[in-house]
Design a protein around this motif. Structure first.
Motif: not given
Length: 577
Positions: A494-505
């Motif tokens: 849950l602590s995974t950081v998303c970039a702007e607009a969910g970047g990385g997913l």
């Protein structure tokens, strides 16, 4: 407020500011771009009331600095006269007094810096929060009047300009006037003729200021608008970087930025030329005044009617009279700049507020009825929805179908009370009765919009937008129901950081997290706008089974997906008009 009313009851400080503007503008009712001087002054006065502490501290520090500055003139005159034998006294005590006043000046300067930097950033943050809150609570009409880059530019640059003016420029103006009056009085007591000659330049300044303000204000507005355009181009380019790369349009976008920057440079050059020429004329008058004062003091000293210390005091006082006049030439552009900045911020408040008040929660299950509803964004395009009648009954699952442009998204916006129909009625009802949909009934809905709607931050922070106090266990259960268990397999969970607009997913992963966020909100009516478009068929089927297993929600799907339609018990086909 779409058309703010003039402030008929303004306190004395605001009235004084309005009088000054009336003099500079030549007409109290003169309009700027959209507002009169009276309206802008009223808005500034309301903004100032929230920053009185900082403004008052700056005023006290400024006035104290004036007292120390004039005391330094007297201390220098006395020290010179004591050293030259013109006055009796101890040279050591005279110099010690000068040193003490210098230390006082240092302390006041440090205090001023502290107030400006610490309280100043708080004031800017507070005004940005108030304006952002006002924007978020205002009515939404589907077509924004200002580009998002322009709005950000106003919330940053114009807020700084307004806060600096209210908390620094106005208190500094008091100090400038106090220094002028004090220095003039001091010089008048020493030599009335010289004092009157020295201030003869002031009427020239007043005359030129009236001609200066009108043109400078227009040039400043042009520069600020061009600056907003530059920021808008930068923001759009960064946001759509992937699209630009795939279209191989890097050069055109950089060229677009260069063209917009060229317009800004051209307008800055025009404003700078005008400002430099105006300052040159005024400074020439100040220099001539100083030379006349020097000649007058030199003649008196040669006639032995003035001591060397007296001549030093003369020249310091002349400078302290002319220095406020010079500062006034800077205050006028500051007035012009803040009028432009205030007007641009007032434009952000033009949209009226939505209906305010406590949320109105109905008893689940709830339904939504459209009764002869029509809506159009403008008269040119005509109706998007025309005479629609439909009942989304409590506990039902409905698929809303229709080609692009048929009004499906508009229907969702009316359900969420983001838009109000021009004719007909949209109402929410339960077993106790019905009521027209308003922003206060929005608490009954969960909405998952189309596309990637995650924000920068951790997955936990994104999920808690649905429920601020959600526990990790609740979030994990919502992720399970939305087929997003993959989150728990990530190294940071849950602590995974998303970039702007969910970047990385992936798009599908971002959609499932957005659905989990909606499930945490847990409201009676659920709206999904193409919320499964990025999912594979197997994941989509499992997700739909999880969502519809309990049959305790009213569910509305905007979709083109056959699998979604198969799971719905009703369909609404909207035809393009």
């Amino acid at each position: 407020m779409s058309n703010p009313q003039p402030f008929h009851s303004i306190s004395r400080p605001a009235a004084a500011l309005r009088a000054l503007l009336r003099h500079l503008l030549g007409n109290d009712g003169q309009r700027f771009q959209h507002y009169t001087a009276t309206q802008i002054v009223g808005w500034l006065w309301a903004a100032w009331r929230g920053n009185r502490l900082q403004a008052s501290l700056n005023a006290v520090i400024g006035l104290a600095s004036v007292g120390v500055s004039l005391s330094q003139v007297w201390a220098v005159q006395r020290a010179i006269d004591v050293a030259s034998g013109a006055s009796a006294g101890s040279i050591y005590w005279s110099v010690a007094l000068m040193g003490a006043l210098i230390l006082c000046d240092f302390a006041l300067n440090i205090s001023g810096i502290w107030v400006r930097n610490i309280l100043g950033i708080k004031a800017q943050n507070r005004m940005q929060q108030q304006l952002l809150d006002r924007i978020l609570r205002s009515e939404w009409h589907g077509k924004e009047s200002h580009h998002s880059g322009d709005v950000i530019n106003r919330l940053e640059t114009d807020v700084v300009g307004v806060v600096s003016f209210l908390t620094e420029t106005i208190p500094n103006t008091l100090s400038v006037l106090a220094l002028f009056i004090g220095a003039f009085t001091y010089l008048f007591l020493m030599d009335a003729t010289l004092a009157l000659i020295t201030v003869a330049i002031i009427p020239v300044f007043v005359l030129l200021s009236k001609m200066y303000v009108s043109r400078m204000r227009r040039l400043t507005r042009e520069v600020r608008n061009s600056d907003s355009k530059v920021q808008s181009v930068l923001q759009e380019t960064i946001q759509n970087r992937m699209l630009i790369k795939t279209l191989e349009s890097e050069r055109p976008m950089v060229g677009r930025l260069e063209h917009t920057q060229g317009e800004l440079r051209h307008k800055v050059v025009r404003r700078t030329i005008f400002s430099v020429f105006s300052n040159l004329v005024l400074n020439f008058g100040f220099v001539m005044g100083y030379l006349v004062a020097f000649l007058w003091a030199a003649i008196r000293m040669s006639q032995h009617t003035l001591t060397f210390g007296g001549m030093t005091a003369f020249l310091q006082l002349v400078n302290k009279i002319q220095s406020p006049a010079r500062d006034l030439t800077k205050i006028v552009p500051a007035f012009v700049s803040v009028l432009t900045a205030a007007e641009r911020l007032m434009e952000l408040e033009e949209n009226p507020l939505e209906e305010q008040g406590p949320p109105i929660a109905l008893t689940a299950p709830c339904g939504v009825r459209f009764k002869d509803v029509s809506y159009r964004y403008d008269d040119v395009d005509g109706d998007v929805i025309s005479h629609l009648n439909f009942d989304f009954t409590p506990g039902s699952c409905t698929a809303v179908l229709g080609e692009t442009g048929s009004g499906k998204t508009t229907l969702i916006r009316m359900v969420l009370a983001l838009l109000s129909p021009q004719s007909g009625k949209v109402e929410i009802y339960d077993r106790h009765g019905s009521r027209t949909l308003t922003p206060r009934t929005r608490c009954n809905f969960v909405y998952v919009p189309q596309g990637n709607t995650l924000m920068s931050g951790t997955i936990r922070e994104n999920l808690r937008l649905g429920k601020l106090d959600a526990t990790d266990e609740e979030m994990i259960e919502a992720l399970r129901r939305s087929c997003a268990e993959f989150v728990m397999d990530l190294p940071e969970g849950l602590s995974t950081v998303c970039a702007e607009a969910g970047g990385g997913l992936s798009e599908g992963q971002a959609q499932r997290i957005a659905i989990a966020r909606a499930l945490l909100r847990d409201r009676a009516i659920m709206l999904f706008d193409e919320a499964t478009s990025a999912l594979d068929p197997a994941t989509e089927r499992q997700l739909l089974q999880n969502l519809l297993a309990s049959h305790d929600k009213t569910v509305i799907f905007i979709t083109h997906r056959p699998a979604v339609v198969d799971y719905c018990d009703r369909t609404l086909k909207i035809e393009k008009i």
